[in-house]
Scaffold this motif. Structure first.
Motif, PDB file in Angstrom:
ATOM      1  N   UNK A 126       0.858  -1.282   0.016  1.00  0.00           N
ATOM      2  CA  UNK A 126       0.016  -0.032  -0.087  1.00  0.00           C
ATOM      3  C   UNK A 126       0.731   1.310   0.057  1.00  0.00           C
ATOM      4  N   UNK A 127       0.172   2.454  -0.099  1.00  0.00           N
ATOM      5  CA  UNK A 127       0.928   3.665  -0.151  1.00  0.00           C
ATOM      6  C   UNK A 127       1.447   3.946   1.088  1.00  0.00           C
ATOM      7  N   UNK A 128       2.871   4.357   0.901  1.00  0.00           N
ATOM      8  CA  UNK A 128       3.576   4.857   2.139  1.00  0.00           C
ATOM      9  C   UNK A 128       3.667   3.748   3.190  1.00  0.00           C
ATOM     10  N   UNK A 129       3.556   2.412   2.747  1.00  0.00           N
ATOM     11  CA  UNK A 129       3.870   1.194   3.734  1.00  0.00           C
ATOM     12  C   UNK A 129       5.362   1.545   3.879  1.00  0.00           C
ATOM     13  N   UNK A 130       5.725   0.533   4.994  1.00  0.00           N
ATOM     14  CA  UNK A 130       7.164   0.587   5.247  1.00  0.00           C
ATOM     15  C   UNK A 130       7.523  -0.797   5.572  1.00  0.00           C
ATOM     16  N   UNK A 151       7.286 -14.559   9.089  1.00  0.00           N
ATOM     17  CA  UNK A 151       6.654 -13.714   7.967  1.00  0.00           C
ATOM     18  C   UNK A 151       6.569 -12.444   8.510  1.00  0.00           C
ATOM     19  N   UNK A 152       6.256 -11.262   7.833  1.00  0.00           N
ATOM     20  CA  UNK A 152       6.133  -9.938   8.005  1.00  0.00           C
ATOM     21  C   UNK A 152       4.561  -9.790   8.740  1.00  0.00           C
ATOM     22  N   UNK A 153       4.886  -9.169   9.656  1.00  0.00           N
ATOM     23  CA  UNK A 153       3.231  -8.962  10.465  1.00  0.00           C
ATOM     24  C   UNK A 153       3.243  -7.195  10.729  1.00  0.00           C
ATOM     25  N   UNK A 154       2.167  -6.674  10.747  1.00  0.00           N
ATOM     26  CA  UNK A 154       2.287  -5.388  10.967  1.00  0.00           C
ATOM     27  C   UNK A 154       2.479  -4.990  12.455  1.00  0.00           C
ATOM     28  N   UNK A 155       3.151  -3.936  12.783  1.00  0.00           N
ATOM     29  CA  UNK A 155       3.696  -3.700  13.984  1.00  0.00           C
ATOM     30  C   UNK A 155       3.307  -2.327  14.356  1.00  0.00           C
ATOM     31  N   UNK A 156       2.455  -1.584  13.576  1.00  0.00           N
ATOM     32  CA  UNK A 156       2.216  -0.276  13.681  1.00  0.00           C
ATOM     33  C   UNK A 156       1.792   0.375  12.371  1.00  0.00           C
ATOM     34  N   UNK A 157       1.825   1.934  12.532  1.00  0.00           N
ATOM     35  CA  UNK A 157       1.834   2.656  11.439  1.00  0.00           C
ATOM     36  C   UNK A 157       2.822   3.612  11.289  1.00  0.00           C
ATOM     37  N   UNK A 159       4.383   7.264   9.305  1.00  0.00           N
ATOM     38  CA  UNK A 159       3.997   8.519   8.731  1.00  0.00           C
ATOM     39  C   UNK A 159       4.468   8.564   7.200  1.00  0.00           C
ATOM     40  N   UNK A 160       4.232   9.585   6.394  1.00  0.00           N
ATOM     41  CA  UNK A 160       4.617   9.750   5.102  1.00  0.00           C
ATOM     42  C   UNK A 160       6.186  10.042   5.278  1.00  0.00           C
ATOM     43  N   UNK A 161       6.779  10.656   6.338  1.00  0.00           N
ATOM     44  CA  UNK A 161       8.145  10.806   6.429  1.00  0.00           C
ATOM     45  C   UNK A 161       9.023   9.819   7.007  1.00  0.00           C
ATOM     46  N   UNK A 162       8.249   8.854   7.249  1.00  0.00           N
ATOM     47  CA  UNK A 162       8.860   7.506   7.614  1.00  0.00           C
ATOM     48  C   UNK A 162       9.096   7.385   9.027  1.00  0.00           C
ATOM     49  N   UNK A 163       8.286   7.745  10.046  1.00  0.00           N
ATOM     50  CA  UNK A 163       8.361   7.604  11.263  1.00  0.00           C
ATOM     51  C   UNK A 163       7.200   6.782  11.916  1.00  0.00           C
ATOM     52  N   UNK A 164       7.630   6.023  12.943  1.00  0.00           N
ATOM     53  CA  UNK A 164       6.286   5.480  13.296  1.00  0.00           C
ATOM     54  C   UNK A 164       5.516   6.257  14.312  1.00  0.00           C
ATOM     55  N   UNK A 165       4.232   6.260  13.883  1.00  0.00           N
ATOM     56  CA  UNK A 165       3.293   6.944  14.843  1.00  0.00           C
ATOM     57  C   UNK A 165       3.049   6.331  15.997  1.00  0.00           C
ATOM     58  N   UNK A 166       2.990   7.254  17.143  1.00  0.00           N
ATOM     59  CA  UNK A 166       2.831   6.955  18.521  1.00  0.00           C
ATOM     60  C   UNK A 166       1.197   6.864  18.597  1.00  0.00           C
ATOM     61  N   UNK A 167       0.898   6.446  19.949  1.00  0.00           N
ATOM     62  CA  UNK A 167      -0.345   6.225  20.171  1.00  0.00           C
ATOM     63  C   UNK A 167      -1.448   7.275  19.989  1.00  0.00           C
TER      64      UNK A 167
END
Length: 217
Positions: A126-130, A151-157, A159-167
């Protein structure tokens, strides 16, 4: 497009019938095969191969030792890390010819594939996935998802700038520490509240000013 409009190192080959956009740079020991299409302002590092039928958008950065096989479509602003792997047959056998059965893989706008990660064919990133370094991805990945492991699992979200978004805050909003752009999950889909996903970054947000560690604080 004339070869004078893009750069090809003398050790590399761009075959007749390949299309390469203005401002693209193709560095050492790379091969762009006939029937492939590459957009503007792309960069290919050493030892890259782009197969026939591949479509690549603009401003795509491909690091060293990456082969992009037939069946792959890459949208604008995608990053492919060193030695990441893309495939086009799920069940390859040398004895069984499947050249007419290549599976399609779509890397959507702005996604990043980490060094040595593997993308199993037939899926959409998907768009901006990391996708983290070394991960093995075998299923579709949502927009902005952070994928880690084998295998890869989602560990969060991310941002468009490549930072993990906090709670999220009480309103369900998450803020990128670098851009201050706001994000929110609605019906399990993350969207940016301040900038359309298809819009380019504003000029003032398109150049980094601090290292990743500086933002970790």
């Amino acid at each position: 497009m004339s070869m004078s409009d893009y750069f090809v190192h003398e050790s590399s080959y761009v075959d007749e019938g390949a299309e390469v956009g203005k401002g693209t740079k193709i560095w050492h020991f790379s091969h762009i095969m006939p029937g492939s299409k590459i957009g503007e302002r792309c960069s290919f590092g050493q030892n890259c191969c782009v197969s026939p039928g591949v479509v690549i958008g603009s401003n795509v950065k491909v690091q060293n030792n990456v082969s992009i096989y037939e069946g792959t479509t890459i949208e604008d602003d995608v990053f492919l890390g060193p030695s990441c792997v893309l495939t086009n047959v799920t069940n390859p056998r040398s004895q069984v010819v499947r050249r007419s059965l290549y599976e399609e893989t779509l890397l959507r706008r702005g996604c990043s594939i980490g060094a040595n990660a593997t993308i199993i064919c037939g899926i959409t990133i998907g768009r901006y996935a990391f996708v983290a370094a070394g991960a093995v991805v075998a299923k579709d990945v949502p927009d902005y998802a952070l994928m880690v492991g084998v295998p890869a699992r989602q560990q969060g979200w991310m941002s468009r700038h490549g930072h993990r978004l906090s709670q999220p805050d009480t309103a369900g909003v998450m803020i990128c520490p670098e851009s201050n752009l706001r994000y929110q999950v609605t019906n399990a889909v993350l969207c940016c509240l301040d900038l359309d996903e298809d819009a380019p970054l504003p000029e003032e947000l398109a150049a980094g000013q601090k290292t990743y560690d500086e933002f970790k604080g």
